[in-house]
Design an enzyme around this catalytic site. Structure first.
Site, PDB file in Angstrom:
ATOM      1  N   LEU A  53     -11.666  -1.441  19.657  1.00  0.00           N
ATOM      2  CA  LEU A  53     -11.729  -2.762  19.029  1.00  0.00           C
ATOM      3  C   LEU A  53     -10.756  -2.876  17.865  1.00  0.00           C
ATOM      4  O   LEU A  53     -10.185  -3.945  17.624  1.00  0.00           O
ATOM      5  CB  LEU A  53     -13.159  -3.059  18.583  1.00  0.00           C
ATOM      6  CG  LEU A  53     -14.131  -3.269  19.744  1.00  0.00           C
ATOM      7  CD1 LEU A  53     -15.566  -3.309  19.249  1.00  0.00           C
ATOM      8  CD2 LEU A  53     -13.800  -4.555  20.497  1.00  0.00           C
ATOM      9  N   LYS A  54     -10.538  -1.791  17.143  1.00  0.00           N
ATOM     10  CA  LYS A  54      -9.591  -1.815  16.030  1.00  0.00           C
ATOM     11  C   LYS A  54      -8.177  -2.108  16.516  1.00  0.00           C
ATOM     12  O   LYS A  54      -7.471  -2.943  15.938  1.00  0.00           O
ATOM     13  CB  LYS A  54      -9.643  -0.488  15.284  1.00  0.00           C
ATOM     14  CG  LYS A  54      -8.528  -0.262  14.277  1.00  0.00           C
ATOM     15  CD  LYS A  54      -8.533  -1.271  13.151  1.00  0.00           C
ATOM     16  CE  LYS A  54      -7.474  -0.899  12.105  1.00  0.00           C
ATOM     17  NZ  LYS A  54      -7.377  -1.884  11.018  1.00  0.00           N
TER      18      LYS A  54
END
Length: 320
Positions: A166-167
């Protein structure tokens, strides 16, 4: 709970500062002795090496510039990992790599978390940054008070590795927006628009974004200082490409973005500030994309407040 922190650079220096400001018992390490001395002056203890840090602390946070650096540091700490110890990887890294390293920690009875941050260095400085955390729920509950000391909005993303995916997704989106904001500002100037007015038009419209409201300001100031460099952008969108390739997604935008940043790095150097991606268009058009009244760097005008867990909409916990 005694906390160790390795990596006191742009982000790590600010996150560790939040821990010290809030009374956390902290031990630090960095290759730069000047950075260590600064944190000792703020109340931290200094470690001689990563192994001592893991031996003397309950949890150790790493915030490092590359997966290779994290690998080297973890291997130094590994002999000191015993049941109950926690390794928290706050670097932006590869999903497969953090899973590989995390498995070594877990095999020795420790717990492993990937918990990268998002929201800009100015929010890391005030404890208002967002933090993703990938780990089992029991470990998350154990470290949540620590995470809410460093950040405002804390999201449990699932198992280890999920936070890193997700980062790099969010960093991909931010990079795409940086490029489009640059193109929009140059086009506005070329079309005869006043840049102060153009900035406000975008800000109050459907075209606004976090990137516009932060990075466009330092672009227009001319400092271009967002405490982030082109080599780090290239690393992040490269990690995003690896995630997509493993998942079999035929991306179109990201390969183009990699090409754009490769060109910029060849022209301006890998340590050039990332908002200076706009220099490619400034040089091509001969235009100066600056305007009066914008700050040279961003500051967080939100007061520091206690952090909290973000519950995903529609999740079981949301419905509870």
């Amino acid at each position: 709970m005694k906390i160790g922190f390795i990596g006191l650079g742009n982000v790590g220096g600010k996150l560790s500062g939040s821990l010290l400001r809030n009374g956390v018992d902290l031990m630090v390490y960095d290759l730069n002795e000047t950075l260590i001395a600064g944190k000792v002056a703020e109340g931290a203890d200094a470690a001689e090496n990563p192994a001592q840090l893991m031996r003397d602390c309950d949890a150790v946070i790493t915030c490092l510039p590359s997966p290779a650096a994290s690998d080297a540091v973890l291997h130094e700490m590994l002999p000191e990992i015993t049941p109950g110890k926690i390794w928290m990887e706050m670097s932006t890294t590869d999903e497969a790599e953090v899973k590989r390293l995390g498995a070594m920690v877990i095999a020795r009875g420790g717990a492993a978390v990937d918990c990268p941050v998002s929201g800009g260095c100015h929010r890391a400085d005030t404890g208002n940054i967002s933090i993703f955390a990938g780990c089992d729920r029991a470990t998350f509950d154990r470290i949540l008070p620590l995470l809410t000391t460093m950040g405002r909005r804390i999201l449990h993303t699932g198992d280890i590795g999920s936070a890193s995916v997700l980062k790099v997704i969010t960093n991909y989106l931010a990079t795409a927006n940086l490029i489009t904001c640059s193109e929009a500002l140059v086009t506005a100037k070329a079309a005869g628009m006043d840049l102060n007015t153009a900035y406000e038009a975008i800000k109050i419209s459907s075209g606004t974004s976090f990137v516009h409201e932060t990075e466009s300001q330092v672009i227009l100031n001319g400092s271009r200082d967002i405490s982030f460099t082109m080599d780090l952008v290239k690393k992040d969108i490269g990690l995003f490409q690896e995630v997509a390739d493993r998942a079999g997604v035929p991306l179109e935008m990201n390969p183009l973005m990699i090409k754009i940043f490769d060109d910029a790095i060849a022209r301006f150097g890998e340590r050039e500030l990332s908002p200076n991606i706009i220099k490619r268009l400034e040089e091509a058009t001969g235009l100066d994309i600056t305007a009066p009244g914008f700050p040279p760097e961003m500051s967080d005008d939100e007061p520091e407040e206690p952090g909290y867990e973000v519950i995903p909409q529609g999740s079981v916990r949301d419905r509870a």
